[in-house]
Design a protein around this motif. Sequence first.
Motif, PDB file in Angstrom:
ATOM      1  N   ASP A 131      89.932  78.240  45.915  1.00 46.41           N
ATOM      2  CA  ASP A 131      88.460  78.284  45.931  1.00 46.41           C
ATOM      3  C   ASP A 131      87.854  76.893  46.075  1.00 46.41           C
ATOM      4  O   ASP A 131      86.696  76.752  46.437  1.00 46.41           O
ATOM      5  CB  ASP A 131      87.919  78.880  44.618  1.00 46.41           C
ATOM      6  CG  ASP A 131      88.030  80.393  44.585  1.00 46.41           C
ATOM      7  OD1 ASP A 131      88.367  80.990  45.623  1.00 46.41           O
ATOM      8  OD2 ASP A 131      87.772  80.964  43.506  1.00 46.41           O
ATOM      9  N   ASP A 132      88.612  75.874  45.721  1.00 48.43           N
ATOM     10  CA  ASP A 132      88.111  74.500  45.842  1.00 48.43           C
ATOM     11  C   ASP A 132      88.530  73.938  47.191  1.00 48.43           C
ATOM     12  O   ASP A 132      89.721  73.763  47.462  1.00 48.43           O
ATOM     13  CB  ASP A 132      88.683  73.615  44.729  1.00 48.43           C
ATOM     14  CG  ASP A 132      87.970  73.823  43.404  1.00 48.43           C
ATOM     15  OD1 ASP A 132      86.726  73.764  43.381  1.00 48.43           O
ATOM     16  OD2 ASP A 132      88.652  74.039  42.388  1.00 48.43           O
ATOM     17  N   ILE A 133      87.558  73.660  48.037  1.00 52.08           N
ATOM     18  CA  ILE A 133      87.845  73.048  49.338  1.00 52.08           C
ATOM     19  C   ILE A 133      87.253  71.644  49.347  1.00 52.08           C
ATOM     20  O   ILE A 133      86.084  71.447  48.990  1.00 52.08           O
ATOM     21  CB  ILE A 133      87.267  73.901  50.491  1.00 52.08           C
ATOM     22  CG1 ILE A 133      87.996  75.254  50.523  1.00 52.08           C
ATOM     23  CG2 ILE A 133      87.423  73.177  51.830  1.00 52.08           C
ATOM     24  CD1 ILE A 133      87.617  76.142  51.689  1.00 52.08           C
ATOM     25  N   VAL A 188      89.157  70.400  27.762  1.00 48.75           N
ATOM     26  CA  VAL A 188      88.710  71.656  27.180  1.00 48.75           C
ATOM     27  C   VAL A 188      88.197  72.583  28.283  1.00 48.75           C
ATOM     28  O   VAL A 188      87.518  72.143  29.215  1.00 48.75           O
ATOM     29  CB  VAL A 188      87.674  71.417  26.033  1.00 48.75           C
ATOM     30  CG1 VAL A 188      86.773  70.266  26.341  1.00 48.75           C
ATOM     31  CG2 VAL A 188      86.868  72.649  25.717  1.00 48.75           C
ATOM     32  N   GLU A 189      88.575  73.846  28.177  1.00 55.96           N
ATOM     33  CA  GLU A 189      88.223  74.818  29.214  1.00 55.96           C
ATOM     34  C   GLU A 189      86.909  75.510  28.872  1.00 55.96           C
ATOM     35  O   GLU A 189      86.741  76.017  27.766  1.00 55.96           O
ATOM     36  CB  GLU A 189      89.358  75.844  29.369  1.00 55.96           C
ATOM     37  CG  GLU A 189      89.149  76.862  30.472  1.00 55.96           C
ATOM     38  CD  GLU A 189      89.099  76.262  31.882  1.00 55.96           C
ATOM     39  OE1 GLU A 189      89.677  75.188  32.118  1.00 55.96           O
ATOM     40  OE2 GLU A 189      88.454  76.872  32.746  1.00 55.96           O
ATOM     41  N   LYS A 190      85.997  75.527  29.805  1.00 55.85           N
ATOM     42  CA  LYS A 190      84.716  76.212  29.700  1.00 55.85           C
ATOM     43  C   LYS A 190      83.989  75.948  28.371  1.00 55.85           C
ATOM     44  O   LYS A 190      83.692  76.886  27.621  1.00 55.85           O
ATOM     45  CB  LYS A 190      84.903  77.724  29.916  1.00 55.85           C
ATOM     46  CG  LYS A 190      85.609  78.031  31.250  1.00 55.85           C
ATOM     47  CD  LYS A 190      85.545  79.490  31.633  1.00 55.85           C
ATOM     48  CE  LYS A 190      86.597  79.878  32.666  1.00 55.85           C
ATOM     49  NZ  LYS A 190      86.687  79.036  33.859  1.00 55.85           N
ATOM     50  N   PRO A 191      83.727  74.656  28.071  1.00 56.27           N
ATOM     51  CA  PRO A 191      83.028  74.342  26.812  1.00 56.27           C
ATOM     52  C   PRO A 191      81.540  74.691  26.892  1.00 56.27           C
ATOM     53  O   PRO A 191      81.002  74.813  28.001  1.00 56.27           O
ATOM     54  CB  PRO A 191      83.188  72.824  26.708  1.00 56.27           C
ATOM     55  CG  PRO A 191      83.249  72.363  28.129  1.00 56.27           C
ATOM     56  CD  PRO A 191      83.955  73.457  28.891  1.00 56.27           C
ATOM     57  N   ALA A 201      84.481  67.224  35.504  1.00 54.03           N
ATOM     58  CA  ALA A 201      85.062  68.572  35.445  1.00 54.03           C
ATOM     59  C   ALA A 201      86.276  68.674  36.363  1.00 54.03           C
ATOM     60  O   ALA A 201      86.370  67.979  37.379  1.00 54.03           O
ATOM     61  CB  ALA A 201      84.025  69.601  35.863  1.00 54.03           C
ATOM     62  N   ILE A 202      87.171  69.546  35.981  1.00 48.24           N
ATOM     63  CA  ILE A 202      88.421  69.736  36.730  1.00 48.24           C
ATOM     64  C   ILE A 202      88.144  70.427  38.070  1.00 48.24           C
ATOM     65  O   ILE A 202      87.430  71.423  38.133  1.00 48.24           O
ATOM     66  CB  ILE A 202      89.415  70.572  35.898  1.00 48.24           C
ATOM     67  CG1 ILE A 202      89.730  69.861  34.582  1.00 48.24           C
ATOM     68  CG2 ILE A 202      90.686  70.853  36.695  1.00 48.24           C
ATOM     69  CD1 ILE A 202      90.539  70.686  33.593  1.00 48.24           C
ATOM     70  N   VAL A 203      88.713  69.850  39.124  1.00 44.69           N
ATOM     71  CA  VAL A 203      88.710  70.468  40.446  1.00 44.69           C
ATOM     72  C   VAL A 203      90.124  71.041  40.633  1.00 44.69           C
ATOM     73  O   VAL A 203      91.079  70.492  40.079  1.00 44.69           O
ATOM     74  CB  VAL A 203      88.466  69.402  41.543  1.00 44.69           C
ATOM     75  CG1 VAL A 203      88.366  70.039  42.917  1.00 44.69           C
ATOM     76  CG2 VAL A 203      87.218  68.608  41.239  1.00 44.69           C
TER      77      VAL A 203
HETATM   78  C1  G1P Z   1      89.581  77.031  37.016  1.00 45.37           C
HETATM   79  C2  G1P Z   1      90.067  76.101  35.921  1.00 45.37           C
HETATM   80  C3  G1P Z   1      88.971  75.104  35.541  1.00 45.37           C
HETATM   81  C4  G1P Z   1      88.497  74.364  36.774  1.00 45.37           C
HETATM   82  C5  G1P Z   1      88.074  75.352  37.877  1.00 45.37           C
HETATM   83  C6  G1P Z   1      87.803  74.589  39.161  1.00 45.37           C
HETATM   84  O1  G1P Z   1      88.563  77.855  36.478  1.00 45.37           O
HETATM   85  O2  G1P Z   1      90.460  76.856  34.786  1.00 45.37           O
HETATM   86  O3  G1P Z   1      89.453  74.186  34.590  1.00 45.37           O
HETATM   87  O4  G1P Z   1      87.421  73.515  36.438  1.00 45.37           O
HETATM   88  O5  G1P Z   1      89.097  76.324  38.130  1.00 45.37           O
HETATM   89  O6  G1P Z   1      87.495  75.435  40.226  1.00 45.37           O
HETATM   90  P1  G1P Z   1      88.159  79.265  37.152  1.00 45.37           P
HETATM   91  O7  G1P Z   1      87.311  78.936  38.322  1.00 45.37           O
HETATM   92  O8  G1P Z   1      89.452  79.923  37.528  1.00 45.37           O
HETATM   93  O9  G1P Z   1      87.408  80.000  36.104  1.00 45.37           O
END
Ligand code: G1P
Length: 288
Positions: A131-133, A188-191, A201-203
């Motif tokens: 999903d990340d391009i 941390v995930e989805k804080p 934020a994580i890509v």
């Molecule tokens: C996932 C990761 C999240 C990241 C994100 C980026 O979340 O768990 O850490 O920031 O992808 O696209 P998701 O989009 O699957 O909820």
Amino acid sequence: MTVRKAIIPAAGFGTRFLPVTRTIPKVMLPVLNEPAIQFSVQEAARAGIERIVFVISRGQEATNDYFRPAPALESALETRGNTELLNEQRGISSMVRTSFVYQDEQLGLGHAVLMARDEIGDEPFAVFLPDDIIWSDSPTIGALIDVFSQHGGSVIAVRQVPDEAIPSLGVIDPEPLGDKVYRVKRMVEKPRLEDAPSNLAIVGRYVLTPQVFDALERARPGAIGEIQLTDAIDAVRAEQGAYAYEITDDHFDVGTPIGMLKASIYAAMKRDDMADELKSWLKTMVNS
Ligand code: G1P
């Protein structure tokens, strides 16, 4: 240190894209005329990754088939003398070796990655979230592999995001190390916004060690009741360290129809045969 293999989690119902995802895997939906997942596969190939494991749901085998040779199409193109198109088609199946594993239950991203453990074995590996391009001159995963060679541990891509994006992403607590590189003190995930340690934020690009699989085996459901990859990386951080590489390139989240549309427009704007026509049409749309 080389990273030879990658995992691309691509399972799921594609709920946000229903009804088209009733029969077509979400990652096969086009950004202009290329399936979204092709951007990740190309990025991997450009960085020297040799083998990709797709994690899919049953019925989504088209995702892997796409990257296999298409002999009937190729001989038709050959007969017609359409060499340019022929070479392009051959390029798709010769980029990397691909295989797939199934994820039968939707238990989260961490669980999806764990499904590919046997295919990866005991070596460092990359993960791409399709999903990340990212549009950049050199492959982002290559930059992550460089950071990994220097520091070891886990390496993740991050980018600055606005406050409203924080609650749906993974977020890091960064300690700057140098140009675009951070040591991760915590992730941390989805804080909730008020709990987020930063706006980095994580890509969806990672280079991970096989110890992350051990952490995933032990993992309990985290944010939104799912097995989270972020939690497993954070669990091995104490032992092995974790690092982040900040991207500033153009980035799209094609996990939603509007994101997909924006990426398609962006891709069309980059094409000489489309840009002018698209621009003038967009002007009339905006002014109407
Ligand atoms: C996932 C990761 C999240 C990241 C994100 C980026 O979340 O768990 O850490 O920031 O992808 O696209 P998701 O989009 O699957 O909820």
